[in-house]
Design an enzyme around this catalytic site. Structure first.
Site: not given
Ligand code: ADP
Ligand code: MG
Length: 279
Positions: A112, A200
């Site tokens: 991530y 993101e």
């Protein structure tokens, strides 16, 4: 303002962020055509991904692998026009009006990586975690120590040592740290140049072939800066927004649609909170 994954990947590619090749499709025939191209020069797999302004598509059946162009066309036929309900859409779901056909990727690890404007430090914060593919909120709740953070001094931008620290913290192979630094730097450049409020990459993938690429991409922009990004403003998809909010925005009204027949129209944060309390 939010945009679709395929649009975010277009922007990111311009800044040198590694993304898979992909094509947007509005019909099964277009999906078939795109799949033909990617199956020919890829690893024999392509992915068909529903384009809606919400995450959690994978778990809800909105991201599917196809091994032939017919299979890709069938998946597109099934997804287009379908209302996809994910944990981010709410129970009413969102109708799929287009799909993104992308070359398949041999995944070794899912990580991530997120950039966000952090108000308390007045800096862009980078968050990275080896727990990719899952909701970062979940990781933050369960195991906050697994989220690595760096804060970027706006005067000098993301420094290579910060990116290296994150890369090592993620357990990225030494030989790939250079690629990870390049990736993070390019993403930071895209973030700043586009006036993002959030970018993101979940998952950020280490491929079996030793590359570091963005398999998913979500970008949000500061509405007050959109006037200097006509190209990004042009990516706005009114189908994804509440029609009442779209109508209000035409008159520059700050209007937030709530459940049922309630909406909140205010001109200040304090007033908004007081009004919400009364509602
Ligand atoms: P969402 O976050 O909405 O569920 P993602 O784009 O993150 O959608 O896709 C969900 C999962 O599907 C990813 O975590 C990854 O495992 C897989 N996936 C997505 N794109 C590809 C691709 N191009 N090749 C291989 N697998 C993919
Ligand atoms: Mg994702």
């Amino acid at each position: 303002m939010n945009i679709h994954e395929y649009q975010a990947k277009q922007i990111l590619a311009k800044y040198g962020v590694a993304v898979p090749k992909g094509k947007i499709a509005f019909t099964p025939a277009e999906a078939e055509e795109a799949a033909r191209e990617f199956l020919a020069d890829g690893n024999g797999v392509c992915v068909v991904k529903a384009q809606i302004h919400a995450g959690g598509r994978g778990k809800a059946g909105g991201v599917k692998l196809a091994k032939s162009k017919d299979e890709a066309a069938n998946i597109a036929r099934e997804l287009l026009g379908k209302t996809l309900v994910t944990h981010q859409t709410g129970p009413q779901g969102k109708e799929v009006k287009k799909v993104y056909v992308e070359e398949g990727c041999g995944i070794a690890r899912e990580l991530y990586l997120g950039f966000v404007v952090d108000r308390s430090t007045q800096r862009v914060a980078v968050m990275a975690s080896s727990e990719g593919g899952v909701e970062i909120e979940e990781v933050a709740e369960r195991s906050p120590e697994k989220i690595l953070k760096e804060f970027i001094d706006p005067a000098v931008g993301l420094q290579a040592f910060q990116a290296r620290k994150l890369a090592f913290g993620l357990g990225i192979d030494k030989a790939l740290v250079g690629k990870a630094v390049k990736f993070m730097t390019a993403l930071y450049n895209a973030f700043v140049a586009s006036d993002c409020s959030m970018a993101e990459i979940n998952p950020l993938v280490v491929t079996k072939g030793g590359d570091i690429i963005a398999l998913d991409a979500k970008m949000s922009f500061d509405d007050n800066a959109l006037f200097r990004h006509k190209d990004i403003e042009g990516m706005r998809d009114l189908d994804e927004e509440d029609p009442k909010e779209v109508a209000a925005s035409r008159f520059n009204l700050n209007y937030v649609a709530l459940d049922g027949t309630i909406g909140c129209m205010v001109n200040g944060a304090g007033l908004a909170m007081a009004t919400m309390d009364m509602i």
